[in-house]
Enzyme design. Structure first.
Site, PDB file in Angstrom:
ATOM      1  N   GLU A   6      18.111   6.782  26.848  1.00 21.04           N
ATOM      2  CA  GLU A   6      17.805   5.707  27.800  1.00 21.04           C
ATOM      3  C   GLU A   6      16.314   5.377  27.731  1.00 21.04           C
ATOM      4  O   GLU A   6      15.493   6.283  27.534  1.00 21.04           O
ATOM      5  CB  GLU A   6      18.200   6.137  29.218  1.00 21.04           C
ATOM      6  CG  GLU A   6      19.706   6.317  29.388  1.00 21.04           C
ATOM      7  CD  GLU A   6      20.101   6.625  30.834  1.00 21.04           C
ATOM      8  OE1 GLU A   6      19.216   6.700  31.714  1.00 21.04           O
ATOM      9  OE2 GLU A   6      21.308   6.777  31.084  1.00 21.04           O
ATOM     10  N   HIS A  32      22.126   2.474  34.403  1.00 21.76           N
ATOM     11  CA  HIS A  32      21.851   3.628  35.261  1.00 21.76           C
ATOM     12  C   HIS A  32      21.658   3.181  36.719  1.00 21.76           C
ATOM     13  O   HIS A  32      20.624   3.446  37.346  1.00 21.76           O
ATOM     14  CB  HIS A  32      20.627   4.399  34.777  1.00 21.76           C
ATOM     15  CG  HIS A  32      20.675   5.859  35.132  1.00 21.76           C
ATOM     16  ND1 HIS A  32      20.239   6.841  34.296  1.00 21.76           N
ATOM     17  CD2 HIS A  32      21.129   6.488  36.239  1.00 21.76           C
ATOM     18  CE1 HIS A  32      20.391   8.032  34.877  1.00 21.76           C
ATOM     19  NE2 HIS A  32      20.924   7.841  36.054  1.00 21.76           N
TER      20      HIS A  32
END
Length: 527
Positions: free
Chosen positions: A262, A280
Site C-alpha cells: 500500500e 483502506h
C-alpha cells in the site's frame, strides 16, 4: 514536577491534543516529518502518538532516549518495531475498539456490494446503459459466512450476519467453545470453513501464522462460487492466486480494502471482473477517526500521569483502578527481585514467583514483570517492567508463576525463588498495613526488614560480640547505621544480618568486614 511531553506526529482529531493538555501533558502537534527530521526531535518526548504514516523504526527508537510510550490511533501496528520498543522499555499501545464497528460495517457493505454487483451496476447505469438482465445477484439470507478471526471485529460481523439470517462458521484458534456458543457461531477448522462458506471474511492480524492464510492451496479448497472479503490486513491472501481464481470463475467475487503493498496503485487485480476494492477505508468514518484519537490520548495520558496501562501490546494491562492496589505489591515484587538478583552470583536458568493469600486475587502479570525488572536490573540499569519479560525470554530464563490462595503466616505474601548451581535460593516479603513492603524471609531465615537505600548483607556464625565488632568497624569508617535486622536458624547457628546505612559502603570496608571472626559472606546492596 515536570509535565510529560507528547508528540503527535500524524494527522489526528484536534480533540486528542486537548485531552493530553487536560490530563497534565505538554503536547506538540508536528506532522509530516521525514525519518531524519523525526530522529532529530524525538529525544525530547516521553510519548509519541501516531496513526499509520509515521514509521517507528529501531533507528527512531535509538534516538528516543526519553520515550516511554507509543500510542497508535487504530488497530494495526505494522509501522512500529515492537521488539525494538520492548527491548528499550517503551510501551506500545493501540486502540483496538475505536474503529471496530466501522470496520465491521465496511466488511458487511462489501459483502452486499459483491452479492449484488453494485459497483459494476452503478458504472453501467451511469454510462447510459440499462443492463438489467446482466447483473444477476445472490441473496445473503440462508448463506454460510465463514469468519477467519473471531475477535472483536469478527464478533461484530457475526452479529450483523446472524441478523441477516446467515449461518456463521468461524475459524480462530483462540475461540473457545463457550464463546462460540455465546456468539451464536459454529467453531470449525480452517479446512471445514473453506469447504462450506459461501462468503469468507477475514478479521485477523498479520502474523507469521496468518500470513497467506488464504494461500493458493487454500483458495483451491474453497467452495466453487465463494465470495471473499478482506478488511483486515494485506498479506493474508495470495493476491496472484486470488486473481487466477477470479479469472477461472472458481471464485465468484472478491472485495479488498487492504493490499499486500500500500498504497496499491498498480495491482494485477485491478480491472478483474467481479473484483471490488477500496483504499483502506475500514476505519474511515467520522465517528471512528474521533474515537481512536480520543482513546489513544486518554490511554497515553493515563499511563504517563497515573501509571495505568490499557491496550498495551508488550506489557500487561493495568487499569487506573488496579494501579493503586497493585502499586505496593509491584514495589515489593521489584525489591524482592532486586534482592535475589544481587545475592545470586551463579547463572540462573529458572525464577519462580509464588503469591499467597490476598496477593493471589490481583493481576499477576504486573507482579511478575516487576520481579523480573528488579532481578535483571542488576545486569543493566535500562531494564524496566516493559522490557524485563522480553529480556528474560531472550536470555533463556524460565519464569514460573505459582498461586496459593490460602493464607500462611501472613495475610499476603510474595516469594521469589531462583534455581542456581548451588541450589534453590528464596526470599519472601509481605505488606504491612497493606502498603509498606517488608522482607520477612531471607534464604530460609526469618527476618523483618525494609529494603531501601544502601544496605549490607552479612552471613555469620551466631556468636557473642559480633554485633559490637561490626558496629565498631562501621563507626571507625564514618558509616552511620540506620536500621539493624538480625535473623538466625537457631541459637549458635548461622545468622543473617541486614543493615541499612546512610551511605554506600566502600569495597575496602567490605573486605574488613569479611575478615572479622565468624563472618562467611559480606555484600553491599542497593535499592
Amino acid at each position: 514536577m515536570t509535565k510529560p511531553k507528547v508528540l503527535i506526529s500524524d494527522k489526528m482529531d484536534p480533540n486528542a491534543a486537548r485531552i493530553f493538555a487536560e490530563q497534565g501533558c505538554d503536547v506538540d502537534v508536528i506532522t509530516g516529518k521525514t525519518p531524519e527530521e523525526l530522529k532529530a526531535i524525538i529525544g525530547q518526548y516521553d510519548g509519541l502518538a501516531i496513526r499509520s504514516s509515521t514509521k517507528v523504526t529501531k533507528e527512531i527508537l535509538d534516538a528516543a532516549t526519553n520515550l516511554k510510550v507509543i500510542g497508535r490511533a487504530g488497530i494495526g501496528v505494522d509501522n512500529v518495531d515492537i521488539p525494538a520498543a520492548s527491548a528499550q522499555g517503551v510501551v506500545v499501545m493501540n486502540t483496538p475498539f475505536g474503529n471496530s464497528i466501522t470496520t465491521a460495517e465496511h466488511a458487511i457493505a462489501l459483502m452486499f456490494a459483491l452479492a449484488r454487483q453494485l459497483p459494476e451496476a452503478d458504472a453501467s447505469t451511469q454510462a447510459g446503459k440499462w443492463e438489467k438482465n446482466r447483473f444477476m445477484g445472490v441473496e445473503v439470507t440462508g448463506k454460510t459466512l465463514g469468519l477467519i478471526g473471531a475477535g472483536n471485529i469478527g464478533s461484530i460481523v457475526a452479529s450483523r450476519a446472524l441478523g441477516l439470517k446467515m449461518k456463521v462458521v468461524a475459524f480462530d484458534p483462540f475461540l473457545t467453545p463457550d464463546r462460540a456458543v455465546e456468539m451464536g457461531v459454529e467453531k470449525v477448522e480452517l479446512d471445514q470453513l473453506l469447504a462450506r462458506a459461501d462468503f469468507i471474511t477475514l478479521h485477523t492480524p498479520l502474523t507469521d501464522q496468518t500470513r497467506n492464510i488464504l494461500s493458493r492451496e487454500n483458495l483451491a479448497r474453497t467452495k466453487k462460487g465463494v465470495r471473499i472479503i478482506n478488511c483486515a490486513r494485506g498479506g493474508l491472501i495470495d493476491e496472484a492466486a486470488l486473481k487466477e481464481g477470479l479469472d477461472s470463475g472458481h471464485i465468484a467475487g472478491a472485495a479488498l480494502d487492504v493490499f499486500q503493498t500500500e498504497p496499491a496503485k498498480d495491482s494485477p487485480l485491478f480491472g478483474t471482473p467481479n473484483f471490488i476494492c477500496t483504499p483502506h477505508l475500514g476505519a474511515s468514518t467520522t465517528e471512528a477517526q474521533v474515537n481512536v484519537a480520543l482513546q489513544v490520548a486518554e490511554q497515553m495520558a493515563d499511563y504517563l500521569v497515573n501509571g495505568g496501562v490499557t491496550n498495551a501490546l508488550n506489557m500487561p494491562s493495568l487499569s487506573a483502578e488496579e494501579a493503586p492496589k497493585l502499586k505496593p505489591y509491584m514495589a515489593l515484587a521489584e525489591k524482592l527481585g532486586s534482592l535475589v538478583g544481587q545475592l545470586t552470583r551463579d547463572s540462573v536458568p529458572r525464577i519462580s514467583i509464588h503469591t499467597e493469600g490476598a496477593a493471589t486475587e490481583l493481576n499477576q502479570k504486573p507482579i511478575v514483570a516487576a520481579v523480573l525488572a528488579g532481578f535483571l536490573r542488576v545486569q543493566s540499569d535500562t531494564v524496566n517492567m516493559v522490557n524485563a519479560p522480553f529480556l528474560a525470554k531472550e536470555r533463556g530464563l524460565e519464569v514460573r508463576e505459582v498461586k496459593t490462595e490460602r493464607e500462611g503466616d501472613y495475610h499476603t505474601l510474595v516469594r521469589v525463588s531462583v534455581k542456581t548451581e548451588a541450589g534453590e535460593r528464596s526470599v519472601a516479603g509481605t505488606l504491612f498495613s497493606n502498603a509498606e513492603p517488608r522482607l520477612v524471609q531471607l534464604l530460609g531465615i526469618k527476618v523483618e526488614a525494609e529494603l531501601a537505600g544502601h544496605m549490607m548483607y552479612i552471613v555469620n556464625e551466631d556468636a557473642p560480640g559480633f554485633i559490637g565488632r561490626i558496629g565498631t568497624l562501621l563507626g571507625e569508617n564514618g558509616i552511620n547505621i540506620g536500621t539493624f535486622n538480625l535473623g538466625r536458624r537457631a541459637a549458635g547457628g548461622e545468622a543473617v544480618l541486614l543493615l541499612s546505612v546512610d551511605s554506600a559502603v566502600p569495597e575496602a570496608v567490605l573486605k574488613q568486614a569479611c575478615a572479622l571472626p565468624g563472618v562467611k559472606t559480606v555484600k553491599a546492596l542497593s535499592f
